[in-house]
Design an enzyme around this catalytic site. Structure first.
Site, PDB file in Angstrom:
ATOM      1  NE  ARG A   1      -2.408   0.593   3.718  1.00 35.77           N
ATOM      2  CZ  ARG A   1      -1.785   1.274   4.679  1.00 35.77           C
ATOM      3  NH1 ARG A   1      -1.451   2.535   4.494  1.00 35.77           N
ATOM      4  NH2 ARG A   1      -1.487   0.702   5.825  1.00 35.77           N
TER       5      ARG A   1
ATOM      6  CG  HIS B   1      -6.099   2.193   6.460  1.00 37.42           C
ATOM      7  ND1 HIS B   1      -6.191   0.900   5.983  1.00 37.42           N
ATOM      8  CD2 HIS B   1      -7.290   2.445   7.071  1.00 37.42           C
ATOM      9  CE1 HIS B   1      -7.374   0.396   6.302  1.00 37.42           C
ATOM     10  NE2 HIS B   1      -8.058   1.311   6.958  1.00 37.42           N
TER      11      HIS B   1
ATOM     12  CE1 TYR C   1       1.154   2.206   8.522  1.00 36.09           C
ATOM     13  CE2 TYR C   1      -0.037   3.812   9.862  1.00 36.09           C
ATOM     14  CZ  TYR C   1       0.089   3.090   8.690  1.00 36.09           C
ATOM     15  OH  TYR C   1      -0.837   3.256   7.682  1.00 36.09           O
TER      16      TYR C   1
END
Length: 381
Positions: free
Chosen positions: A272, A276, A285
């Protein structure tokens, strides 16, 4: 005890490849052929015409992702989970299915939904916040994308089971992410599919993160594809940024299911590239350096290089495809920029075919309040 025929033979075919199947390398060159576990045959590169079609779908999908991101920033959509960088999984899934087959997408699979023929505005309507689902799934044999993880897998198995009971040759392809493999519904779906030997293919788009949780914190199995063995179905790993490999692996799994071979699990290794959703800060993160490692593996650039080197991508093709992508983006942009007329009473009309007494009461109260508000506004003019 009744045992499915394939259990009587060597069960080693259920194990996935040691490395993800790859037919086109990241630099666009042809990769060494990988041998298929069950039939001992190498996966074949798709024909150039098929690759060109896939390239066009990738270009359109990438443009849709970019346009959707812009619409979120403009306040025309509430949220958008981008699939930038992992569009090849969705494109291949659609290309491997017949019109009569069923697709069960996730909330990130808008490119696949569009590929099934759903009108752009209908495909994005739920993300905008209008209506309840955006389109009728029976018109496209495509389930409505929803945000709960893995719940669509159970529905997919149910459709596959019903198709088998009816004697149809329908195949169901169910998409999910690596995060969904940590949900109970995932395991229930795989177990039911295997026990009842139904024609369903599960495709895990392993993009390395379940929002902020990396794969290593979800599973320590050799791969997610290895989970298939525990349920008695074959698993396979594939380079999720390699459209050719996806078409070959998924195509084989779909054909196998259609011919009575039962379910299969395919794990596509992808990434990805963006957050998100627009509400996520992925820098909390993962590092920029990690993301940068995946930039050269872009599925769109890989196919483009492969077609160019093979002399199969002419300037006229590029121009035609670019025009098609812009047309899709314009349709989406114009549709979501148009103001909609909202009737608050629709909140109650489409919950049940026969409203409950409580909903009738609430609807009547709201209707009275709206009428009173309208009368007050009219009197003040």
């Amino acid at each position: 005890m009744t045992t499915h025929p394939e259990f009587l033979e060597s069960q080693s075919y259920m194990l996935p490849s040691a490395e993800p199947v790859q037919l086109i390398a990241a630099d666009g060159s042809e990769a060494p052929a990988k041998q298929h576990k069950q039939y001992k045959e190498p996966y074949q590169l798709p024909e150039m015409a098929t690759m060109l079609e896939g390239y066009e779908r990738l270009v359109v999908g990438r443009r849709v992702n970019d346009q959707a991101g812009a619409l979120v920033r403009q306040g025309r959509m509430a949220v958008y989970p981008s699939s930038h960088g992992q569009e090849a999984c969705q494109v291949a899934a659609v290309m491997c299915l017949r019109r009569s087959d069923w697709l069960f997408p996730t909330y990130r699979d808008t490119v696949a939904v569009l590929g099934r023929g759903v009108a752009p505005v209908e495909a994005f309507e739920s993300l905008r916040g209008d209506w309840h689902s955006g389109f009728n799934p029976h018109d496209y044999n495509t389930a409505n994308p929803t945000t709960p993880l893995a719940t669509q897998l159970l529905h997919a198995v149910g459709v596959a089971h019903s198709a088998k009971l009816r004697g149809e040759d329908t195949v169901v392809l169910a998409l999910c992410g690596d995060g969904a493999s940590s949900e109970g519904d995932f395991h229930e779906a795989l177990n039911f599919a295997a026990v009842f030997h139904v024609p369903v293919v599960f495709l895990i788009q392993n993009n390395q993160y379940a929002i902020s949780v990396p794969l290593i914190r979800q599973s320590v199995a050799p791969s997610l594809a290895h989970k298939a063995v525990g349920y008695g179905m074959p698993g396979e790993r594939v380079d999720g940024n390699d459209l050719a490999a996806l078409l070959a692996v998924l195509g084989h799994a779909v054909d196998r299911a259609r011919n009575g071979g039962g379910p299969a699990l395919v794990e596509a290794h992808t990434y990805r590239m963006q957050a998100h959703t627009n509400a996520d800060d992925s820098t909390r993160y993962r590092s920029d350096a990690e993301v940068a490692q995946w930039v050269p593996k872009d599925p769109l650039l890989r196919v483009e290089k492969y077609l160019h080197d093979a002399g199969a991508l002419a300037a006229a093709d590029r121009e035609r495809i670019a025009v098609a992508a812009e047309a899709m983006a314009k349709t989406l942009r114009d549709g979501l920029n148009a103001e909609t007329s909202v009737d608050p009473l629709d909140l109650f009309r489409y919950v049940y075919s026969e409203p409950t007494p409580q909903l009738r009461e609430q609807s009547t109260l709201l209707a009275a309040e709206l009428a009173a508000s309208s009368a007050t506004m009219g009197a003040s003019r």
